[in-house]
Design a protein around this motif. Structure first.
Motif, PDB file in Angstrom:
ATOM      1  N   GLY A   1     -81.099 -15.534 -59.456  1.00  0.00           N
ATOM      2  CA  GLY A   1     -80.958 -14.480 -60.454  1.00  0.00           C
ATOM      3  C   GLY A   1     -80.524 -13.176 -59.824  1.00  0.00           C
ATOM      4  O   GLY A   1     -79.632 -12.478 -60.343  1.00  0.00           O
ATOM      5  N   ARG A   2     -81.128 -12.821 -58.705  1.00  0.00           N
ATOM      6  CA  ARG A   2     -80.711 -11.604 -57.987  1.00  0.00           C
ATOM      7  C   ARG A   2     -79.274 -11.714 -57.508  1.00  0.00           C
ATOM      8  O   ARG A   2     -78.507 -10.743 -57.560  1.00  0.00           O
ATOM      9  N   ASP A   3     -78.916 -12.910 -57.038  1.00  0.00           N
ATOM     10  CA  ASP A   3     -77.572 -13.115 -56.494  1.00  0.00           C
ATOM     11  C   ASP A   3     -76.507 -12.950 -57.580  1.00  0.00           C
ATOM     12  O   ASP A   3     -75.505 -12.247 -57.389  1.00  0.00           O
ATOM     13  N   THR A   4     -76.712 -13.592 -58.726  1.00  0.00           N
ATOM     14  CA  THR A   4     -75.700 -13.502 -59.783  1.00  0.00           C
ATOM     15  C   THR A   4     -75.689 -12.122 -60.423  1.00  0.00           C
ATOM     16  O   THR A   4     -74.634 -11.634 -60.842  1.00  0.00           O
ATOM     17  N   GLN A   5     -76.858 -11.456 -60.491  1.00  0.00           N
ATOM     18  CA  GLN A   5     -76.882 -10.108 -61.055  1.00  0.00           C
ATOM     19  C   GLN A   5     -76.142  -9.138 -60.133  1.00  0.00           C
ATOM     20  O   GLN A   5     -75.423  -8.236 -60.605  1.00  0.00           O
ATOM     21  N   ASN A   6     -76.298  -9.308 -58.842  1.00  0.00           N
ATOM     22  CA  ASN A   6     -75.552  -8.491 -57.884  1.00  0.00           C
ATOM     23  C   ASN A   6     -74.051  -8.736 -58.025  1.00  0.00           C
ATOM     24  O   ASN A   6     -73.234  -7.813 -57.904  1.00  0.00           O
ATOM     25  N   LEU A   7     -73.690  -9.983 -58.311  1.00  0.00           N
ATOM     26  CA  LEU A   7     -72.284 -10.327 -58.532  1.00  0.00           C
ATOM     27  C   LEU A   7     -71.751  -9.645 -59.794  1.00  0.00           C
ATOM     28  O   LEU A   7     -70.615  -9.169 -59.814  1.00  0.00           O
ATOM     29  N   VAL A   8     -72.572  -9.593 -60.841  1.00  0.00           N
ATOM     30  CA  VAL A   8     -72.170  -8.907 -62.077  1.00  0.00           C
ATOM     31  C   VAL A   8     -71.916  -7.426 -61.800  1.00  0.00           C
ATOM     32  O   VAL A   8     -70.900  -6.867 -62.241  1.00  0.00           O
ATOM     33  N   LEU A   9     -72.820  -6.792 -61.072  1.00  0.00           N
ATOM     34  CA  LEU A   9     -72.635  -5.383 -60.736  1.00  0.00           C
ATOM     35  C   LEU A   9     -71.348  -5.175 -59.947  1.00  0.00           C
ATOM     36  O   LEU A   9     -70.609  -4.203 -60.173  1.00  0.00           O
ATOM     37  N   SER A  10     -71.068  -6.094 -59.043  1.00  0.00           N
ATOM     38  CA  SER A  10     -69.856  -5.992 -58.222  1.00  0.00           C
ATOM     39  C   SER A  10     -68.602  -6.169 -59.065  1.00  0.00           C
ATOM     40  O   SER A  10     -67.608  -5.453 -58.879  1.00  0.00           O
ATOM     41  N   ALA A  11     -68.630  -7.122 -59.997  1.00  0.00           N
ATOM     42  CA  ALA A  11     -67.472  -7.352 -60.859  1.00  0.00           C
ATOM     43  C   ALA A  11     -67.228  -6.160 -61.785  1.00  0.00           C
ATOM     44  O   ALA A  11     -66.081  -5.794 -62.060  1.00  0.00           O
TER      45      ALA A  11
ATOM     46  N   LEU B   1     -65.088   2.005 -53.637  1.00  0.00           N
ATOM     47  CA  LEU B   1     -65.004   0.980 -52.594  1.00  0.00           C
ATOM     48  C   LEU B   1     -66.239   1.023 -51.705  1.00  0.00           C
ATOM     49  O   LEU B   1     -66.779  -0.028 -51.322  1.00  0.00           O
ATOM     50  N   VAL B   2     -66.711   2.216 -51.378  1.00  0.00           N
ATOM     51  CA  VAL B   2     -67.930   2.359 -50.576  1.00  0.00           C
ATOM     52  C   VAL B   2     -69.114   1.749 -51.324  1.00  0.00           C
ATOM     53  O   VAL B   2     -69.948   1.044 -50.736  1.00  0.00           O
ATOM     54  N   GLU B   3     -69.193   1.990 -52.640  1.00  0.00           N
ATOM     55  CA  GLU B   3     -70.268   1.409 -53.454  1.00  0.00           C
ATOM     56  C   GLU B   3     -70.177  -0.113 -53.467  1.00  0.00           C
ATOM     57  O   GLU B   3     -71.198  -0.811 -53.415  1.00  0.00           O
ATOM     58  N   LEU B   4     -68.937  -0.630 -53.538  1.00  0.00           N
ATOM     59  CA  LEU B   4     -68.744  -2.075 -53.549  1.00  0.00           C
ATOM     60  C   LEU B   4     -69.163  -2.694 -52.219  1.00  0.00           C
ATOM     61  O   LEU B   4     -69.734  -3.796 -52.186  1.00  0.00           O
ATOM     62  N   LYS B   5     -68.901  -1.996 -51.122  1.00  0.00           N
ATOM     63  CA  LYS B   5     -69.322  -2.484 -49.813  1.00  0.00           C
ATOM     64  C   LYS B   5     -70.851  -2.608 -49.744  1.00  0.00           C
ATOM     65  O   LYS B   5     -71.384  -3.544 -49.140  1.00  0.00           O
ATOM     66  N   THR B   6     -71.551  -1.668 -50.372  1.00  0.00           N
ATOM     67  CA  THR B   6     -73.011  -1.715 -50.394  1.00  0.00           C
ATOM     68  C   THR B   6     -73.498  -2.944 -51.150  1.00  0.00           C
ATOM     69  O   THR B   6     -74.433  -3.636 -50.713  1.00  0.00           O
ATOM     70  N   LEU B   7     -72.873  -3.249 -52.275  1.00  0.00           N
ATOM     71  CA  LEU B   7     -73.245  -4.431 -53.048  1.00  0.00           C
ATOM     72  C   LEU B   7     -72.915  -5.712 -52.280  1.00  0.00           C
ATOM     73  O   LEU B   7     -73.670  -6.693 -52.342  1.00  0.00           O
ATOM     74  N   GLU B   8     -71.802  -5.700 -51.555  1.00  0.00           N
ATOM     75  CA  GLU B   8     -71.429  -6.877 -50.760  1.00  0.00           C
ATOM     76  C   GLU B   8     -72.466  -7.124 -49.667  1.00  0.00           C
ATOM     77  O   GLU B   8     -72.840  -8.276 -49.394  1.00  0.00           O
ATOM     78  N   TYR B   9     -72.965  -6.045 -49.057  1.00  0.00           N
ATOM     79  CA  TYR B   9     -73.995  -6.180 -48.028  1.00  0.00           C
ATOM     80  C   TYR B   9     -75.287  -6.727 -48.631  1.00  0.00           C
ATOM     81  O   TYR B   9     -75.947  -7.598 -48.046  1.00  0.00           O
ATOM     82  N   GLU B  10     -75.642  -6.245 -49.826  1.00  0.00           N
ATOM     83  CA  GLU B  10     -76.832  -6.753 -50.505  1.00  0.00           C
ATOM     84  C   GLU B  10     -76.679  -8.240 -50.798  1.00  0.00           C
ATOM     85  O   GLU B  10     -77.632  -9.016 -50.662  1.00  0.00           O
ATOM     86  N   GLY B  11     -75.476  -8.644 -51.197  1.00  0.00           N
ATOM     87  CA  GLY B  11     -75.219 -10.058 -51.439  1.00  0.00           C
ATOM     88  C   GLY B  11     -75.409 -10.904 -50.188  1.00  0.00           C
ATOM     89  O   GLY B  11     -75.939 -12.026 -50.261  1.00  0.00           O
ATOM     90  N   ASP B  12     -75.000 -10.372 -49.045  1.00  0.00           N
ATOM     91  CA  ASP B  12     -75.193 -11.084 -47.776  1.00  0.00           C
ATOM     92  C   ASP B  12     -76.679 -11.330 -47.504  1.00  0.00           C
ATOM     93  O   ASP B  12     -77.072 -12.405 -47.023  1.00  0.00           O
TER      94      ASP B  12
END
Length: 208
Positions: A47-57, A76-87
């Motif tokens: 759930g956290r993973d897909t919700q983070n994906l929604v925020l990124s999209a 782009l900086v904000e998107l990088k933060t979400l990508e790191y959270e996804g990792d």
């Protein structure tokens, strides 16, 4: 039990790709074996993973729609933060898989899902970086439409991921899977127009 779980999917079964049929059959076999604590752990992580994906999209759509290079750089900086959270979430899913004997769904399917979500985040960040590096200040229609479809796809994935834990949602799950296939076809049709639009605007701006 497997046939009972899959029964609501029967009308649309032949429309589903083979890999989706295989995964659904695997889920139907595994689901009754799952302990509540196992379900809760994987449900929370996915759930956290897909919700983070929604925020990124959503953020990627905002980047695609923006006509300000400065605004795109900030996002782009904000998107990088979400990508790191996804990792970090992906790592936690792998740790849960490695420490759990019985998983709610096929172990490799869960691993593949986590990897696929992580890959999507990487692709979103990569495309956003290209838009900034090309110094594009336009918002090509093909790109914005592609981004809208991508967001709807991701929303469907998030909803499906939340519904799979209760097999009373079979009909909604079947409908969602069909919708995902439809959106995937729409996105495929826009792939080349998007590439062409980015290249043309990049040539006009002198950055490609």
């Amino acid at each position: 039990d497997r046939d009972r779980v899959l029964a609501p999917l029967a009308p649309d079964w032949d429309k589903l790709p083979g890999y989706q049929q295989k995964r659904l059959m695997s889920a139907a076999r595994q689901y009754p074996k799952m302990q509540p604590i196992q379900q809760e752990r994987f449900q929370e992580l996915l759930g956290r993973d897909t919700q983070n994906l929604v925020l990124s999209a959503r953020l990627f759509l905002a980047i695609a729609q923006s006509t300000s290079l400065a605004d795109r750089r900030v996002k782009l900086v904000e998107l990088k933060t979400l990508e790191y959270e996804g990792d970090q979430i992906t790592r936690q899913i792998f740790e849960a898989l490695n420490s759990t004997f019985i998983t709610p769904f096929d172990r490799e399917d869960l691993r593949s899902l986590a990897i696929d979500i992580d890959d999507i985040l990487d692709y979103l960040e990569g495309i956003a970086q290209f838009l900034v590096l090309f110094e594009l200040e336009e918002a090509p229609e093909a790109l914005t439409r592609f981004s809208e479809i991508l967001l709807e796809l991701v929303l469907q994935v998030d909803q499906l991921t939340r519904m799979i834990w209760d097999m009373k949602n079979e009909r909604e799950i079947a409908s969602g899977i069909v919708r995902v296939s439809e959106l995937e076809n729409q996105a495929d049709a826009l792939y080349l127009p998007v590439l062409a639009a980015i290249t043309i605007f990049g040539l006009v701006s002198g950055s490609v």
